[in-house]
Enzyme design. Structure first.
Site, PDB file in Angstrom:
ATOM      1  N   ASP A  75      -3.998   0.608  25.384  1.00  0.00           N
ATOM      2  CA  ASP A  75      -4.961   1.698  25.283  1.00  0.00           C
ATOM      3  C   ASP A  75      -5.100   2.464  26.595  1.00  0.00           C
ATOM      4  O   ASP A  75      -5.034   3.690  26.610  1.00  0.00           O
ATOM      5  CB  ASP A  75      -6.337   1.163  24.839  1.00  0.00           C
ATOM      6  CG  ASP A  75      -6.250   0.389  23.537  1.00  0.00           C
ATOM      7  OD1 ASP A  75      -5.239   0.571  22.825  1.00  0.00           O
ATOM      8  OD2 ASP A  75      -7.167  -0.388  23.237  1.00  0.00           O
ATOM      9  N   GLY A 123     -17.768  -5.027  -0.317  1.00  0.00           N
ATOM     10  CA  GLY A 123     -18.849  -5.654   0.450  1.00  0.00           C
ATOM     11  C   GLY A 123     -19.144  -7.027  -0.122  1.00  0.00           C
ATOM     12  O   GLY A 123     -18.818  -7.302  -1.279  1.00  0.00           O
ATOM     13  N   CYS A 165     -14.093  -1.978  -5.347  1.00  0.00           N
ATOM     14  CA  CYS A 165     -14.699  -3.312  -5.473  1.00  0.00           C
ATOM     15  C   CYS A 165     -16.233  -3.183  -5.503  1.00  0.00           C
ATOM     16  O   CYS A 165     -16.779  -2.634  -6.457  1.00  0.00           O
ATOM     17  CB  CYS A 165     -14.208  -4.222  -4.352  1.00  0.00           C
ATOM     18  SG  CYS A 165     -14.575  -5.952  -4.663  1.00  0.00           S
ATOM     19  N   TYR A 166     -16.932  -3.640  -4.457  1.00  0.00           N
ATOM     20  CA  TYR A 166     -18.399  -3.468  -4.438  1.00  0.00           C
ATOM     21  C   TYR A 166     -18.743  -1.992  -4.629  1.00  0.00           C
ATOM     22  O   TYR A 166     -19.729  -1.658  -5.291  1.00  0.00           O
ATOM     23  CB  TYR A 166     -18.943  -3.962  -3.092  1.00  0.00           C
ATOM     24  CG  TYR A 166     -20.439  -3.797  -2.907  1.00  0.00           C
ATOM     25  CD1 TYR A 166     -21.315  -4.834  -3.227  1.00  0.00           C
ATOM     26  CD2 TYR A 166     -20.982  -2.618  -2.398  1.00  0.00           C
ATOM     27  CE1 TYR A 166     -22.685  -4.689  -3.053  1.00  0.00           C
ATOM     28  CE2 TYR A 166     -22.348  -2.456  -2.223  1.00  0.00           C
ATOM     29  CZ  TYR A 166     -23.202  -3.506  -2.546  1.00  0.00           C
ATOM     30  OH  TYR A 166     -24.557  -3.357  -2.381  1.00  0.00           O
ATOM     31  N   GLU A 222      -6.156  -0.636  -0.841  1.00  0.00           N
ATOM     32  CA  GLU A 222      -5.866  -0.478   0.593  1.00  0.00           C
ATOM     33  C   GLU A 222      -5.019  -1.620   1.153  1.00  0.00           C
ATOM     34  O   GLU A 222      -4.515  -1.524   2.269  1.00  0.00           O
ATOM     35  CB  GLU A 222      -7.179  -0.353   1.385  1.00  0.00           C
ATOM     36  CG  GLU A 222      -8.046  -1.604   1.454  1.00  0.00           C
ATOM     37  CD  GLU A 222      -8.963  -1.803   0.253  1.00  0.00           C
ATOM     38  OE1 GLU A 222      -8.670  -1.236  -0.830  1.00  0.00           O
ATOM     39  OE2 GLU A 222      -9.956  -2.527   0.369  1.00  0.00           O
ATOM     40  N   HIS A 243      -8.272  -3.809  -4.780  1.00  0.00           N
ATOM     41  CA  HIS A 243      -8.212  -3.255  -3.422  1.00  0.00           C
ATOM     42  C   HIS A 243      -6.904  -2.500  -3.188  1.00  0.00           C
ATOM     43  O   HIS A 243      -5.911  -3.095  -2.769  1.00  0.00           O
ATOM     44  CB  HIS A 243      -8.355  -4.383  -2.392  1.00  0.00           C
ATOM     45  CG  HIS A 243      -9.733  -4.939  -2.333  1.00  0.00           C
ATOM     46  ND1 HIS A 243     -10.730  -4.405  -1.550  1.00  0.00           N
ATOM     47  CD2 HIS A 243     -10.307  -5.971  -3.008  1.00  0.00           C
ATOM     48  CE1 HIS A 243     -11.852  -5.084  -1.719  1.00  0.00           C
ATOM     49  NE2 HIS A 243     -11.627  -6.044  -2.602  1.00  0.00           N
ATOM     50  N   LYS A 284      -5.376   1.538  16.427  1.00  0.00           N
ATOM     51  CA  LYS A 284      -4.390   0.974  17.369  1.00  0.00           C
ATOM     52  C   LYS A 284      -2.966   1.465  17.110  1.00  0.00           C
ATOM     53  O   LYS A 284      -2.259   1.855  18.036  1.00  0.00           O
ATOM     54  CB  LYS A 284      -4.432  -0.557  17.269  1.00  0.00           C
ATOM     55  CG  LYS A 284      -3.690  -1.270  18.365  1.00  0.00           C
ATOM     56  CD  LYS A 284      -4.551  -1.318  19.597  1.00  0.00           C
ATOM     57  CE  LYS A 284      -4.024  -2.227  20.659  1.00  0.00           C
ATOM     58  NZ  LYS A 284      -5.015  -2.362  21.754  1.00  0.00           N
TER      59      LYS A 284
END
Ligand code: XMP
Length: 508
Positions: free
Chosen positions: A227, A57, A84-85, A171, A169, A366
């Site tokens: 979609d 964040g 992180c945050y 991710e 991070h 997605k």
């Protein structure tokens, strides 16, 4: 969505990578949901996750107005990973000290990893750091498990309390073994069994749609985008005889696009209605040059056409929408929210007389939607379609839109699209724009004064920002020669080398 699957909840503290985290967890076969960082403790208990991940964040945890979570979350006995945050929050709320660093640490750096269940099978390798605060003192009961040159506490843990933190991070792909860190958290710490599979999602949704719709009819507004197309394919599998798809062709599609969509969906055993409304849309938009006005007129006209067609079909209780998970996360809504405001052609009105909205893709990201499309054997061209704005080519013709201009742009765009057929790493989006500039040229012995076509090709992950693709001069030269030779009213071709920001992806 998945009641019986093991679940990780990702608590959002405003970090830009929350969707990456949730998607990475699902990629590791564990179902994930994103929730607000201020989620109620009772709600967490109801969700019964096997683990919790606290996102990054932009704020500083020691500031009064920074987002916090319920402190009791740390004593639930549920494994928690703060990123992180998230790590700073965990340490701050449990009595550690977080301070502003003299110098922030940004980019990939090598971390010294110590023995931790999180770092099993991970060699010393780069991790992505992006922080200006750091954990100076760990809370009681915690030990340090990693450091970098500029950050002494790059990771920490309290094994007994099942609390873990990483300042980097995992991710993002810039953390080379980040996926393994997450995998280790899921499987070594949370004890995940890995029971989330897209096949199960599909089966559950098909059963759920059948259960909801029973013997009644259901309507889908099909735009031909990924979609709504995957949604159509799923509904065609679930309730083929009860489904009617309405495809409003506003006349601003690319070359032969409306016909391709019709050909694909006419093959399915569903009622497919194509409404050719090109003349009607053109008449409405005649003389309009302002981009936002174009968008509004097209959006409104789309609704009118859709309403008229729906009325002709009599009372249909269910309306299906191709809403996907990021639509819900980004609009801050909950599952089952009414019609999304950013429907790709302006949004359907809320007062349509449907008793229920059905959104079978509302739990998917997605790329999961694309994967589901493959499982449903949907045409590959549709699945891999680059994003195309709802108002279509109307946004790629600068100034007034006419039939002639549409025809010029379709040809130019088609030539540009062809240049990428064999390209292995296609840009995220590439298209031609018909500018409202004319320029002098010479063809044969004649002086010409004709249109300028602009080409644009960009790379992006999220379409919020983009880099222009540095296409080779050879490709650009070839496309330019073809466009000017094959379209008499084009005198010049230019290439757009602007990124976003400062430009947007579309020209209008
Ligand atoms: P911009 O131009 O804002 O585009 O950088 C970001 C992404 O959104 C698409 N886009 C639209 N999609 N209706 C849509 O459905 C619109 O009015 C619209 N405007 C832009 C654009 O193609 C890109 O993928």
């Amino acid at each position: 969505m998945s009641k019986n699957n093991e679940k990780i909840i990702v608590l959002d503290f405003g970090g830009q990578y929350k969707e990456l985290i949730a998607r990475a967890v699902r990629g590791l076969s564990v179902y994930s949901e994103i929730r607000s960082g201020s989620i109620d403790l009772e709600e967490i208990k109801r969700l019964a996750p096997i683990g919790i991940i606290l996102t990054g964040g932009p704020k500083s945890v020691y500031r009064e107005d920074s987002p916090k979570c319920d402190p009791d979350i740390f004593s639930l006995g549920i494994p928690i990973l703060g990123i992180c945050y998230g790590m700073q929050l965990l340490c701050h709320m449990l009595g550690g000290e977080v301070l502003p660093a003299v110098q922030g640490e940004y980019g990939a750096v090598t971390a010294q990893l110590k023995g931790s269940a999180l770092f099993e099978n991970i060699p010393q390798s780069p991790v992505l750091m992006s922080h200006k605060d750091f954990v100076n003192t760990l809370p009681q009961g915690f030990v340090n498990t990693a450091s970098t040159e500029n950050c002494k506490n790059a990771a920490c843990e309290n094994i007994a309390a099942k609390l873990y933190g990483v300042q980097f991070h995992p991710e993002t792909s810039l953390s080379l073994h980040g996926r393994t860190v997450l995998k280790n958290f899921l499987y070594n710490v949370c004890g995940a069994a890995g029971d989330y599979k897209l096949d199960d999602y599909l089966e559950k949704q098909i059963a759920s749609v059948r259960q909801t719709v029973q013997g009644q009819r259901i309507l889908l507004a099909l735009s031909g985008g990924v979609d709504s197309s995957v949604c159509a394919a799923l509904l065609a599998e679930a309730v083929p005889k009860q489904l009617t798809c309405i495809f409003v062709d506003h006349g601003f599609m690319r070359l032969n696009e409306g016909d391709k969509i019709e050909a694909i969906f006419s093959k399915h055993a569903v009622n497919f209605i194509r409404v050719n409304a090109a003349e009607r849309f053109l008449a409405k938009i005649k003389g309009v040059t302002e981009p936002e006005k174009k968008r509004k007129i097209i959006g409104e006209e789309f609704i009118r056409v859709f309403e008229e067609e729906a009325k002709k079909l009599g009372d249909i209780p269910f309306l299906a929408q191709g809403t996907i998970y990021p639509d819900i996360v980004e609009s801050g809504g909950e599952h089952g929210a009414v019609i999304k405001s950013h429907h790709n052609v302006g949004g359907l009105p809320k007062n349509l007389s449907f008793t229920q909205i059905v959104e079978p893709l509302a739990g998917l990201f997605k790329d999961e939607v694309r994967e589901l499309g493959k499982k449903l054997r949907l045409n590959r061209q549709l699945i891999n379609r680059q994003p195309f704005p709802g108002p279509g080519l109307a946004l790629r013709i600068m100034g007034e839109i006419t039939k002639d201009k549409l025809s010029i742009l379709r040809k130019a765009d088609d030539i540009f699209q062809e240049a990428f057929i064999k390209c292995r790493r296609k840009p995220s989006q590439y298209f031609a724009v018909l500018t409202d500039t004319r320029s002098v040229g010479v063809k044969g012995d004649d002086r010409t004064y004709d249109y300028v076509i602009a080409l644009r090709a960009v790379d992006t992950d999220d379409f919020m920002t983009c880099e222009y693709r540095a296409l080779s001069h050879k490709i650009l030269g070839r496309v330019s020669s073809r466009i000017t030779a094959e379209i008499p009213s084009v005198s010049r071709v230019v290439y757009d080398v602007t990124s976003k920001p400062p430009a947007t992806i579309e020209w209008e």
